[in-house]
Structure formats: C-alpha cells, structure tokens
Design a protein around this motif. Structure first.
Motif, PDB file in Angstrom:
ATOM      1  N   THR A 268       2.374   2.021  -3.408  1.00 17.81           N
ATOM      2  CA  THR A 268       1.428   2.456  -4.446  1.00 17.81           C
ATOM      3  C   THR A 268       0.614   3.676  -4.043  1.00 17.81           C
ATOM      4  O   THR A 268      -0.176   4.178  -4.840  1.00 17.81           O
ATOM      5  CB  THR A 268       0.468   1.303  -4.802  1.00 17.81           C
ATOM      6  N   HIS A 269       0.768   4.141  -2.791  1.00 14.25           N
ATOM      7  CA  HIS A 269      -0.005   5.295  -2.315  1.00 14.25           C
ATOM      8  C   HIS A 269       0.905   6.288  -1.588  1.00 14.25           C
ATOM      9  O   HIS A 269       0.567   6.797  -0.514  1.00 14.25           O
ATOM     10  CB  HIS A 269      -1.134   4.848  -1.381  1.00 14.25           C
TER      11      HIS A 269
ATOM     12  N   HIS B 280       0.834  -1.202   0.000  1.00 16.44           N
ATOM     13  CA  HIS B 280       0.000   0.000   0.000  1.00 16.44           C
ATOM     14  C   HIS B 280       0.872   1.256   0.000  1.00 16.44           C
ATOM     15  O   HIS B 280       0.582   2.225  -0.716  1.00 16.44           O
ATOM     16  CB  HIS B 280      -0.915  -0.006   1.220  1.00 16.44           C
TER      17      HIS B 280
ATOM     18  N   ALA C 168      -8.418  -0.551  -0.623  1.00  8.50           N
ATOM     19  CA  ALA C 168      -6.959  -0.624  -0.733  1.00  8.50           C
ATOM     20  C   ALA C 168      -6.579  -2.012  -1.243  1.00  8.50           C
ATOM     21  O   ALA C 168      -5.969  -2.807  -0.541  1.00  8.50           O
ATOM     22  CB  ALA C 168      -6.312  -0.326   0.621  1.00  8.50           C
TER      23      ALA C 168
ATOM     24  N   GLU D 136      -0.163   9.502   0.518  1.00  7.69           N
ATOM     25  CA  GLU D 136      -1.594   9.372   0.790  1.00  7.69           C
ATOM     26  C   GLU D 136      -1.883   9.698   2.254  1.00  7.69           C
ATOM     27  O   GLU D 136      -1.207   9.214   3.172  1.00  7.69           O
ATOM     28  CB  GLU D 136      -2.059   7.946   0.476  1.00  7.69           C
TER      29      GLU D 136
END
Length: 258
Positions: free
Chosen positions: A129-130, A126, A218, A133
């Motif tokens: 890829t984020h 996560h 997610a 965030e």
C-alpha cells in the motif's frame, strides 16, 4: 486461623518468560538507540526500519544502508524499533494481556517465530500500500495485532481468559481453540473484530512511518499483522482441537442477570 496456612495470592498480572524477554528486548533496544547521537540514531532506523523504497525496481531506486541483507532482515527488525516512550508503551500495554496468553500457549520458540511472521505480514501489507515510500516504518504493532488475532481464536472458549468461568493463567491459555470459520461466526469474536478494525481505521494507532514531515500512522501494517495472526495461528498452535462440546459456550459462560 494461622495466616501461614493461607495459600499465597497470585499476582494480578504474571508474565511468562517469553513475553518478559520480548518486552525486555524492545526496551533495551529503545534505550540504546535513543542514547546514540542523532545522526547515528537515524542511521539505525534506515538500517533496521522498513523502507518500501528499498524494493523500488525503477530507475529512481537508491542505495540504503545494509544492502541485500537489510532487504531481508528489515521485514522483521522494524518491529523492534520505536519512536518514543509513548509509542513503545502503547504497544506493550496492548500486548500484555493477549501476548501473555499466547506465550503460555505457544512456548518461547513458537512465540518468537509467530511474532516474526506477523511482523512480516505487517511489512508486506505496508509495502503493498506504500510502494515507493521513502519514510521508514517502525513499531511492534503489526506483531501485537497478530498476537491479538491469534488470542481471540481461543479467548472466548469456555475456561479461557475472556470467558466468564476462566481457570488459572496456564489453564486459560491452553483450552482448545475454535476452528477459524466457527470463530468468525461467534458474535463475541465478530464484535471484537469490528471494534479493533474500527479503532485502527479511525484513529490509526501503533506502527508509524518516520519521514521528513513527521510521523504518520502505518495502519495498513496493523491489518496485515492481524490477518496473518488470524490465518496462521493453527500452524503454530500445539493444542489439539476440541470437540464441539469443548468449544461451544455453556450456561456457565453466561453472566447472571438480576
């Protein structure tokens, strides 16, 4: 025949102690959290949820509750939090068959460590890829996905819980596992992987990120946990590898066609 002479029937679904404790922990944490005032409830999500923004090294970085300690523990603790009853119920429903077999096979200590490691794998995916965030991620589905991945290493082996001539629950959970590369050549495992990845990519169910615009799935965390479980299974597995004859399906594994 005297009814007292009949052997007792086994329950349809019996849970090992480790899995019962894990499910109970998820439930207790959820009940306590939802009983908190709204401000305190969201503070616990910030303190224990996984927030990629914590690891932002740019000038736009910002403080979060927990400091350096939370930078470490949230890689695992996010997996113990859930948004609502449907969220926690869905994860538990997926966990019951696969987690039950895995808990019987690993024992309590290995099982809990494995669930933590696969949670870390989901959080790492996560984060990758984020980046930057701000929305916290919560949910056990990365660990659930890891348990499913580990279970398919032995689920289709003769005598295991997804084979056609399975034994009792304890015996089914302790059959020798397939080596990773042989498992990935098994059509049944390939089919399971295709369905699982397809469901997660298309529908994206399980872990969620809670932000100002609502909750988003997610799904990358599911894949991170799944890959971690598949690759790291052997490090936790206490059952010696079987011979070729032990692990290949026999005619008894195949259904009768009429």
């Amino acid at each position: 025949m005297d009814p007292s002479e009949n052997p007792p029937r086994e329950p349809l679904l019996t849970l090992p102690g480790a899995l019962t404790a894990y499910v109970g922990l998820l439930a207790v944490i959820h009940v306590i959290r939802v009983l908190l005032p709204v401000d305190l409830e969201y503070w616990t999500i910030e303190l224990f949820g996984f927030i990629p923004k914590r690891y932002d090294q740019t000038l736009l970085s910002m403080p979060f509750p927990g400091g350096i300690g939370a930078d470490i523990w949230t890689f695992v603790t996010y997996s113990l939090l859930h948004a609502n009853l449907s969220h926690i119920g869905f994860n538990i429903l997926w966990l019951l068959p696969f987690g039950s077999a895995l808990a019987r096979r690993f024992g309590a200590v290995r099982f809990f460590l494995f669930m933590a490691v696969t949670a870390i794998g989901g959080a790492a995916a996560h984060l990758a890829t984020h980046e930057h965030e701000l929305a916290p991620m919560i949910g056990a589905s990365a660990s659930v996905s890891g348990a499913m991945a580990a279970a398919i290493r032995f689920a289709f082996v003769r005598g295991s819980f997804l084979s056609f001539n399975r034994g009792d629950a304890d015996q089914s959970a302790r059959v020798p596992a397939l080596p990773l590369f042989r498992a990935l050549r098994d059509p049944r495992v390939i089919g399971f992987l295709a369905v699982w990845f397809g469901v997660n990519i298309i529908f994206g169910v399980g872990s969620i990120a809670v932000g100002s615009e609502g909750a988003t799935v997610a799904w990358q965390a599911h894949i991170g946990g799944f890959v971690a479980g598949l690759l790291l299974f052997s490090l936790f597995d206490p059952i010696p590898r079987g011979t070729r004859r032990d692990t290949e399906p026999s005619p008894a594994d195949m259904p009768d066609l009429h």
